[in-house]
Design an enzyme around this catalytic site. Structure first.
Site, mmCIF file in Angstrom:
data_model
loop_
_atom_site.group_PDB
_atom_site.id
_atom_site.type_symbol
_atom_site.label_atom_id
_atom_site.label_comp_id
_atom_site.label_asym_id
_atom_site.label_seq_id
_atom_site.Cartn_x
_atom_site.Cartn_y
_atom_site.Cartn_z
ATOM 1 N N HIS A 1 9.987 -43.472 -4.340
ATOM 2 C CA HIS A 1 10.325 -43.295 -2.818
ATOM 3 C C HIS A 1 10.523 -41.990 -2.593
ATOM 4 O O HIS A 1 10.236 -41.654 -1.456
ATOM 5 C CB HIS A 1 11.649 -43.994 -2.902
ATOM 6 C CG HIS A 1 11.653 -45.700 -2.526
ATOM 7 N ND1 HIS A 1 11.096 -46.004 -1.374
ATOM 8 C CD2 HIS A 1 12.276 -46.550 -3.067
ATOM 9 C CE1 HIS A 1 11.146 -47.205 -1.347
ATOM 10 N NE2 HIS A 1 12.012 -47.785 -2.403
ATOM 11 N N HIS B 1 10.774 -47.015 -9.816
ATOM 12 C CA HIS B 1 10.598 -47.309 -8.413
ATOM 13 C C HIS B 1 11.585 -46.368 -7.327
ATOM 14 O O HIS B 1 10.634 -46.016 -6.284
ATOM 15 C CB HIS B 1 11.319 -48.822 -8.304
ATOM 16 C CG HIS B 1 11.276 -49.293 -6.953
ATOM 17 N ND1 HIS B 1 10.630 -50.559 -6.757
ATOM 18 C CD2 HIS B 1 11.771 -48.938 -5.816
ATOM 19 C CE1 HIS B 1 10.847 -51.020 -5.409
ATOM 20 N NE2 HIS B 1 11.489 -49.901 -4.824
ATOM 21 N N GLU B 2 12.457 -45.948 -7.664
ATOM 22 C CA GLU B 2 13.258 -45.073 -6.759
ATOM 23 C C GLU B 2 12.635 -43.756 -6.804
ATOM 24 O O GLU B 2 12.605 -43.085 -5.832
ATOM 25 C CB GLU B 2 14.786 -44.964 -7.115
ATOM 26 C CG GLU B 2 15.501 -46.395 -7.219
ATOM 27 C CD GLU B 2 15.459 -47.026 -5.995
ATOM 28 O OE1 GLU B 2 15.461 -46.478 -4.789
ATOM 29 O OE2 GLU B 2 15.273 -48.499 -5.692
ATOM 30 N N GLN C 1 15.248 -44.443 2.315
ATOM 31 C CA GLN C 1 15.630 -45.669 2.836
ATOM 32 C C GLN C 1 16.486 -45.526 3.755
ATOM 33 O O GLN C 1 16.705 -46.470 4.296
ATOM 34 C CB GLN C 1 15.651 -46.340 1.727
ATOM 35 C CG GLN C 1 14.550 -46.674 0.733
ATOM 36 C CD GLN C 1 14.800 -47.555 -0.379
ATOM 37 O OE1 GLN C 1 15.379 -47.125 -1.207
ATOM 38 N NE2 GLN C 1 14.499 -48.775 -0.138
ATOM 39 N N CYS D 1 11.782 -54.474 -2.593
ATOM 40 C CA CYS D 1 12.313 -53.354 -2.183
ATOM 41 C C CYS D 1 13.059 -53.648 -0.889
ATOM 42 O O CYS D 1 12.429 -54.457 -0.251
ATOM 43 C CB CYS D 1 10.953 -52.252 -1.958
ATOM 44 S SG CYS D 1 11.576 -50.889 -1.246
ATOM 45 N N LEU D 2 14.162 -52.826 -0.787
ATOM 46 C CA LEU D 2 14.981 -53.451 0.580
ATOM 47 C C LEU D 2 14.159 -52.800 1.800
ATOM 48 O O LEU D 2 14.599 -53.504 2.842
ATOM 49 C CB LEU D 2 16.320 -52.442 0.439
ATOM 50 C CG LEU D 2 17.288 -52.805 -0.800
ATOM 51 C CD1 LEU D 2 18.659 -51.811 -0.766
ATOM 52 C CD2 LEU D 2 17.814 -54.341 -0.722
ATOM 53 N N GLY E 1 18.871 -50.294 -6.519
ATOM 54 C CA GLY E 1 18.619 -48.835 -6.423
ATOM 55 C C GLY E 1 18.322 -48.445 -4.770
ATOM 56 O O GLY E 1 18.061 -49.432 -4.066
HETATM 57 ZN ZN ZN Z 1 12.169 -49.466 -2.792
#
Ligand code: ZN
Length: 185
Positions: free
Chosen positions: A144, A140-141, A50, A98-99, A45
């Protein structure tokens, strides 16, 4: 185009995100670029903040999880201006990563079922119900675009234990197999 991933400590990850009113060719390109960026970083995701964009937009592709949950093989989607309408059911824990926060994985408790209202890539309004890992990836997304990160949801003791690592990332000390960008406003 592959964007660098904005790292933890960047104000943009805490910013208020704006809705997309018209899906211009620029936004369509942005969505394509978000998928390309997500695949290059081997994520499931990716949310607009991000890559430094303050937009209520995220993309997901959960096919790497399809070994555990076969129906996820085709779970590739774009969520524009989403709103989680309801979250219900028992809370369950899962080790999330998480990236934007490389090298940290922590148990996060989330409710098992969600109803989400959003616009798809044709700007049609859709309302869908998800559970299991699909719900978790969306939650999760979605966090963000609300300026929330998974480490906000872990217990105080664990938070204390990863404090040093988080400070390192904030200060630009982090390693990942993709390009990171630090302190993005
Ligand atoms: Zn994340």
């Amino acid at each position: 185009m592959i964007y660098p991933i904005v790292a933890y400590g960047s104000p943009v990850l805490r910013a208020e995100c704006e809705e997309i009113e018209t899906l211009t060719p620029q936004y369509q390109q942005l969505i394509a670029d978000m998928f390309e960026t997500m695949y290059a970083a081997e994520g499931v995701g990716l949310a607009a903040p991000q890559i430094g964009k303050k937009l209520r937009l995220f993309v997901v592709d959960a096919s790497p999880f399809s070994e555990d949950e076969p129906h996820l093989a085709n779970f590739k989607k774009v969520f524009i201006n989403p709103i989680i309408v309801t979250e219900e059911g028992k809370k369950w824990g899962f080790k999330e990563g998480c990236l934007s926060i490389p090298g940290i994985r922590e148990n996060v408790e989330r409710k098992e079922k969600i109803v989400i209202n959003y616009l798809n890539e044709e700007m049609q309004e859709v309302e869908e119900t998800y559970d299991g890992l699909a719900a978790r990836i969306i939650q999760h997304e979605y966090d963000h675009i609300e300026g929330v990160l998974f480490i906000d949801k872990i217990n105080t003791l664990r938070k204390q234990m990863i404090k040093g690592k988080l400070n390192d990332i904030t200060n630009g000390i982090a390693r990942a197999d993709y390009t990171l960008k630090f302190n993005v406003k």
